[in-house]
Motif scaffolding. Structure first.
Motif, PDB file in Angstrom:
ATOM      1  N   LYS A  12      29.120  55.661  48.742  1.00 28.21           N
ATOM      2  CA  LYS A  12      28.942  56.503  49.920  1.00 28.21           C
ATOM      3  C   LYS A  12      30.146  56.370  50.842  1.00 28.21           C
ATOM      4  O   LYS A  12      30.660  57.357  51.372  1.00 28.21           O
ATOM      5  N   ALA A  13      30.615  55.136  51.034  1.00 26.93           N
ATOM      6  CA  ALA A  13      31.791  54.904  51.867  1.00 26.93           C
ATOM      7  C   ALA A  13      33.039  55.525  51.240  1.00 26.93           C
ATOM      8  O   ALA A  13      33.910  56.047  51.941  1.00 26.93           O
ATOM      9  N   LEU A  14      33.103  55.480  49.912  1.00 29.03           N
ATOM     10  CA  LEU A  14      34.249  56.030  49.192  1.00 29.03           C
ATOM     11  C   LEU A  14      34.214  57.546  49.108  1.00 29.03           C
ATOM     12  O   LEU A  14      35.240  58.181  48.835  1.00 29.03           O
ATOM     13  N   ALA A  15      33.037  58.128  49.317  1.00 30.42           N
ATOM     14  CA  ALA A  15      32.840  59.567  49.102  1.00 30.42           C
ATOM     15  C   ALA A  15      33.195  59.922  47.663  1.00 30.42           C
ATOM     16  O   ALA A  15      33.774  60.962  47.375  1.00 30.42           O
ATOM     17  N   TYR A  16      32.828  59.028  46.759  1.00 33.67           N
ATOM     18  CA  TYR A  16      33.099  59.234  45.334  1.00 33.67           C
ATOM     19  C   TYR A  16      32.034  58.523  44.512  1.00 33.67           C
ATOM     20  O   TYR A  16      31.714  57.357  44.769  1.00 33.67           O
ATOM     21  N   ARG A  17      31.484  59.207  43.517  1.00 34.60           N
ATOM     22  CA  ARG A  17      30.461  58.641  42.637  1.00 34.60           C
ATOM     23  C   ARG A  17      31.041  58.460  41.243  1.00 34.60           C
ATOM     24  O   ARG A  17      31.485  59.422  40.606  1.00 34.60           O
ATOM     25  N   PHE A  18      31.076  57.244  40.782  1.00 36.99           N
ATOM     26  CA  PHE A  18      31.649  56.944  39.480  1.00 36.99           C
ATOM     27  C   PHE A  18      30.766  57.424  38.342  1.00 36.99           C
ATOM     28  O   PHE A  18      29.553  57.276  38.376  1.00 36.99           O
ATOM     29  N   LYS A  19      31.415  57.979  37.330  1.00 40.73           N
ATOM     30  CA  LYS A  19      30.712  58.317  36.103  1.00 40.73           C
ATOM     31  C   LYS A  19      30.465  57.046  35.295  1.00 40.73           C
ATOM     32  O   LYS A  19      29.412  56.884  34.689  1.00 40.73           O
ATOM     33  N   ASP A  20      31.474  56.190  35.284  1.00 40.21           N
ATOM     34  CA  ASP A  20      31.390  54.930  34.543  1.00 40.21           C
ATOM     35  C   ASP A  20      31.308  53.773  35.530  1.00 40.21           C
ATOM     36  O   ASP A  20      32.308  53.375  36.119  1.00 40.21           O
ATOM     37  N   GLN A  21      30.113  53.246  35.722  1.00 37.76           N
ATOM     38  CA  GLN A  21      29.906  52.154  36.668  1.00 37.76           C
ATOM     39  C   GLN A  21      30.666  50.884  36.277  1.00 37.76           C
ATOM     40  O   GLN A  21      31.009  50.078  37.134  1.00 37.76           O
ATOM     41  N   LYS A  22      30.959  50.718  34.978  1.00 36.47           N
ATOM     42  CA  LYS A  22      31.679  49.538  34.536  1.00 36.47           C
ATOM     43  C   LYS A  22      33.100  49.509  35.115  1.00 36.47           C
ATOM     44  O   LYS A  22      33.649  48.433  35.383  1.00 36.47           O
ATOM     45  N   LEU A  23      33.691  50.681  35.288  1.00 38.20           N
ATOM     46  CA  LEU A  23      35.023  50.740  35.890  1.00 38.20           C
ATOM     47  C   LEU A  23      34.991  50.267  37.339  1.00 38.20           C
ATOM     48  O   LEU A  23      35.869  49.523  37.783  1.00 38.20           O
ATOM     49  N   LEU A  24      33.981  50.687  38.064  1.00 37.26           N
ATOM     50  CA  LEU A  24      33.846  50.255  39.455  1.00 37.26           C
ATOM     51  C   LEU A  24      33.626  48.749  39.523  1.00 37.26           C
ATOM     52  O   LEU A  24      34.252  48.051  40.331  1.00 37.26           O
ATOM     53  N   ALA A  91      41.326  48.982  52.667  1.00 34.12           N
ATOM     54  CA  ALA A  91      40.169  48.325  52.050  1.00 34.12           C
ATOM     55  C   ALA A  91      39.160  47.887  53.109  1.00 34.12           C
ATOM     56  O   ALA A  91      37.945  48.016  52.912  1.00 34.12           O
ATOM     57  N   ARG A  92      39.652  47.400  54.227  1.00 41.23           N
ATOM     58  CA  ARG A  92      38.744  46.950  55.296  1.00 41.23           C
ATOM     59  C   ARG A  92      37.994  48.126  55.910  1.00 41.23           C
ATOM     60  O   ARG A  92      36.820  47.996  56.263  1.00 41.23           O
ATOM     61  N   THR A  93      38.653  49.255  56.059  1.00 36.72           N
ATOM     62  CA  THR A  93      37.959  50.422  56.625  1.00 36.72           C
ATOM     63  C   THR A  93      36.835  50.895  55.716  1.00 36.72           C
ATOM     64  O   THR A  93      35.859  51.489  56.180  1.00 36.72           O
ATOM     65  N   LEU A  94      36.960  50.618  54.427  1.00 34.27           N
ATOM     66  CA  LEU A  94      35.934  51.012  53.452  1.00 34.27           C
ATOM     67  C   LEU A  94      34.876  49.927  53.247  1.00 34.27           C
ATOM     68  O   LEU A  94      33.914  50.133  52.509  1.00 34.27           O
ATOM     69  N   GLY A  95      35.062  48.783  53.900  1.00 37.14           N
ATOM     70  CA  GLY A  95      34.115  47.687  53.726  1.00 37.14           C
ATOM     71  C   GLY A  95      34.156  47.082  52.343  1.00 37.14           C
ATOM     72  O   GLY A  95      33.145  46.594  51.826  1.00 37.14           O
ATOM     73  N   LEU A  96      35.330  47.097  51.720  1.00 36.51           N
ATOM     74  CA  LEU A  96      35.445  46.671  50.328  1.00 36.51           C
ATOM     75  C   LEU A  96      35.145  45.184  50.138  1.00 36.51           C
ATOM     76  O   LEU A  96      34.598  44.775  49.113  1.00 36.51           O
ATOM     77  N   GLY A  97      35.489  44.372  51.126  1.00 33.75           N
ATOM     78  CA  GLY A  97      35.307  42.936  50.998  1.00 33.75           C
ATOM     79  C   GLY A  97      33.880  42.527  50.709  1.00 33.75           C
ATOM     80  O   GLY A  97      33.625  41.577  49.945  1.00 33.75           O
TER      81      GLY A  97
END
Length: 236
Positions: A12-24, A91-97
């Motif tokens: 949701k934060a990325l505004a992108y939905r992965f097709k392959d969750q393993k990549l994420l 990365a911090r703006t996206l809450g990646l940590g």
């Protein structure tokens, strides 16, 4: 199988939905989680790809936004946008940590806030998006995630003083500037540095600052101003 909630929040934060969750998941996995058998399950390979994706996307973006800029001006802007510090900020703006997959020891030592780990994960994420749906989507992601960062470069087109001095010296056929720490005063929590910049054939110049870097910048600025070089007041 239901998608883990933490990934939904991140997507949701990325505004992108992965097709392959393993990549994420791989993009989020730090090298500290590497298998004891040596099997690579971390994000380093994705980081390698993402670094190239980021570089090409930013180069294209700058070429579009600054059609009259020379190579040096484009390079300075490019370096500001692709450096690790900027990647970590994005990365911090996206809450990646919060979503990083770290070993207990790395997490316990503050790994989720470390700029190097965040920067690497951010590049790995771009690599994952590229492999998931291609360059067009990855490029759009770079432009979206770097929007606020790229907006700032419109107000910082000029080089910093040290870069300006180096360019001026090269243009004059002089040797490259060398910086020497002359003095350090004050307590450890609030030091003051004095640095001197030297170019053979020119009188040296000195500058002071709260860090070695700022003192060197001040010294470079002082020499530029003394020589009457346009734009000598440039700051970092």
């Amino acid at each position: 199988m239901l998608r883990p909630r933490k990934y939904k929040d991140l997507e949701k934060a990325l505004a992108y939905r992965f097709k392959d969750q393993k990549l994420l998941e791989m993009a989020l996995t730090h090298a500290s989680m590497r298998s004891s058998k040596g099997k690579r399950i971390d994000n380093e390979r994705l980081e390698f790809i993402g670094d190239r994706v980021l570089g090409l996307a930013i180069a294209e973006l700058l070429s579009e936004r600054f059609p009259d800029a020379n190579e040096g001006e484009l390079a300075r802007r490019f370096n500001k946008l692709v450096r690790g510090e900027t990647c970590a900020k994005v990365a911090r703006t996206l809450g990646l940590g919060t979503h990083l997959i770290l070993s207990d020891s790395e997490a316990g030592s503050g790994g989720r806030a470390k700029s190097t780990i965040l920067a690497d994960a951010m590049e790995a994420l771009l690599g994952a998006i590229f492999l998931d749906t291609g360059f067009e989507t990855a490029r759009a992601a770079v432009r979206r995630y770097w929007a606020s960062q790229s907006a700032e470069i419109h107000t910082s087109a000029g080089p910093d003083a040290k870069s300006a001095l180096q360019e001026w010296a090269q243009g004059q056929g002089l040797a490259l500037p060398k910086y020497v720490e002359i003095a350090r005063k004050g307590p450890d929590h609030a030091p003051r540095f004095t640095s001197e910049v030297r170019i053979p054939g020119k009188p040296p110049a000195r500058g002071e600052g709260a860090s070695k870097r700022s003192a060197e910048q001040a010294a470079a600025r002082a020499l530029l101003e003394r020589e009457g070089v346009a734009g000598a007041a440039a700051h970092e």
